[in-house]
Design an enzyme around this catalytic site. Structure first.
Site, PDB file in Angstrom:
ATOM      1  N   GLY A  98       0.861  -1.172   0.000  1.00 35.07           N
ATOM      2  CA  GLY A  98       0.000   0.000   0.000  1.00 35.07           C
ATOM      3  C   GLY A  98       0.904   1.230   0.000  1.00 35.07           C
ATOM      4  N   ASP A 156      -1.573   4.690  -6.308  1.00 38.65           N
ATOM      5  CA  ASP A 156      -0.141   4.577  -6.001  1.00 38.65           C
ATOM      6  C   ASP A 156       0.647   5.764  -6.517  1.00 38.65           C
ATOM      7  OD1 ASP A 156      -1.200   1.669  -5.948  1.00 38.65           O
ATOM      8  OD2 ASP A 156       0.714   1.659  -4.883  1.00 38.65           O
TER       9      ASP A 156
HETATM   10  O1  MRU Z   1       0.606  -4.017  -4.728  1.00 38.87           O
HETATM   11  P1  MRU Z   1      -0.051  -3.312  -3.584  1.00 38.87           P
HETATM   12  O2  MRU Z   1      -0.873  -4.206  -2.729  1.00 38.87           O
HETATM   13  O3  MRU Z   1       0.957  -2.509  -2.781  1.00 38.87           O
HETATM   14  O4  MRU Z   1      -1.024  -2.276  -4.278  1.00 38.87           O
HETATM   15  C1  MRU Z   1      -1.724  -1.371  -3.465  1.00 38.87           C
HETATM   16  C2  MRU Z   1      -2.740  -0.580  -4.163  1.00 38.87           C
HETATM   17  O5  MRU Z   1      -2.904  -0.669  -5.357  1.00 38.87           O
HETATM   18  C3  MRU Z   1      -3.509   0.402  -3.326  1.00 38.87           C
HETATM   19  O6  MRU Z   1      -4.769   0.621  -3.874  1.00 38.87           O
HETATM   20  C4  MRU Z   1      -2.754   1.738  -3.280  1.00 38.87           C
HETATM   21  O7  MRU Z   1      -1.447   1.546  -2.845  1.00 38.87           O
HETATM   22  C5  MRU Z   1      -3.420   2.719  -2.399  1.00 38.87           C
HETATM   23  S1  MRU Z   1      -3.200   2.351  -0.687  1.00 38.87           S
HETATM   24  C6  MRU Z   1      -3.936   3.546   0.234  1.00 38.87           C
END
Ligand code: MRU
Length: 343
Positions: A45, A233
């Site tokens: 995240g 992200d």
């Molecule tokens: O691969 P991840 O689990 O780190 O991806 C996370 C996401 O796509 C979330 O939606 C994003 O980081 C927003 S977290 C508040």
């Protein structure tokens, strides 16, 4: 519940790869453990990665000092480079590391560097907690009545230092009596929706209905969704938003069915250096995350795999961007610039 924290001189994080079956916290003072945890999505995240990286630099410097290293600033810069190499898409990582680098470069060196870096890492953690609260309040104000949400991936407390972004909006709206239920995309291939978001919503006492990613269209067509809300992200200066792979098709479906599509993210997720989403680096993951299921190969030997971890939703599919500086409406270029000015 804090998925990432600083406790009695060490980093404590919840290993998210084990959820929902096991809630195991890991304590570490080793920057290599932090880097591995980010790579393997034990810590994941966008905002949570940034906060973890800040603390990661602190432990590297404290270890160097304890080992009597001559060049503590060098150790800090090495740790920053190591952490920067973990995942490319979430800009919060680079935002946090750039703040840590600034402290290192402006510090005379010596033992007090560790304390200065810890203060900065803690400040970023506190800022994210406050940003999530503000996103929750701004976002919840958009919803009246009993709203039926759909979300993709996990943008909750697990993904931040606070209550989450998209999920923070939902939990805040739920406290105001404005949530009926949340359709949770399972989120192939690593199942952040099925494993993490559904778990968080259940803990919050909110009805979660798990669907496969490819059920989103028919659920929308059956008029069961009032709003889609996701995290991000990295958001470019024009509002294009990178989020977990599969977000873009959800936005297209939402547009087709006349359903508003919201992105919730702190300003630390906005990368004003990038004109559009075309310039956002998209992480590619190991092929085995797709070609295997439960440790067993599910496709014929020799089949090639393409495994992007994120996609970009073009700004024109986004109804509004809910930030800690308020709800931004299109056109996003000027709205984003103004939000940074009033910060
Ligand atoms: O691969 P991840 O689990 O780190 O991806 C996370 C996401 O796509 C979330 O939606 C994003 O980081 C927003 S977290 C508040």
């Amino acid at each position: 519940m804090r998925a990432i924290d600083w406790v009695d001189g060490h980093i404590r994080f919840l290993d998210q790869t084990l959820l929902p079956h096991e809630e195991r916290f890991v304590d570490t003072t080793d920057v290599a453990v932090v880097a591995e945890a980010i790579r393997s999505l034990r810590i994941r995240g966008a905002p949570a990665i940034g906060v973890a990286a800040g603390f990661g630099v602190v432990v590297a410097v404290r270890t160097a000092a304890a080992n009597g290293a001559g060049d503590i600033r060098g150790a800090a810069l090495e740790a920053i480079d190591e952490l920067a190499s973990t995942r490319p898409t979430a800009v919060n990582l680079f935002y946090a590391l750039s703040r840590m680098r600034t402290i290192v470069l402006h510090h005379p060196g010596g033992r007090s560097l560790g304390a200065a870096l810890l203060a900065e890492a803690r400040a970023m953690q506190d800022e994210d907690v406050a940003a999530c609260d503000r996103i929750g309040r701004h976002g919840a104000a958009l919803f009246n009545g009993r709203t039926r949400f759909l979300t993709h991936c996990n943008a909750g407390a697990l993904a931040t230092a606070g209550i989450g972004t998209a999920i923070g909006v939902i939990t805040t709206a739920a406290r105001q009596g404005h949530v009926e239920r949340v359709f949770v995309d399972e989120t192939r291939p690593l199942l952040q929706g099925a494993r993490l978001t559904a778990w968080e919503l259940r803990r919050a006492g909110i009805e979660a209905v798990l669907i496969t990613d490819n059920a989103a269209g028919s659920v929308m067509r059956a008029a069961k969704v009032d709003a889609v809300i996701v995290g991000a992200d990295r958001i470019a200066a024009n509002g294009d938003a990178a989020n977990k792979i599969g977000t873009y098709p959800v936005a297209v479906l939402a547009r087709h069915h006349g359903i508003p599509f919201y992105v919730a993210a702190p300003l630390s997720t906005i990368d004003r250096a990038l004109e559009s989403g075309d310039a956002i680096p998209i992480e590619e993951r190991a092929p085995e995350e797709i070609s295997e299921w439960g440790g067993k190969r599910v496709t014929a030997d020799g089949v090639r795999v393409f495994a992007p971890a994120f996609d970009v939703t073009p700004h024109d599919l986004i109804t509004s961007i809910i930030t800690d500086a308020g709800v931004l409406a299109p056109p996003y270029g000027p709205a984003i610039a103004a939000a940074f000015e009033r910060r």
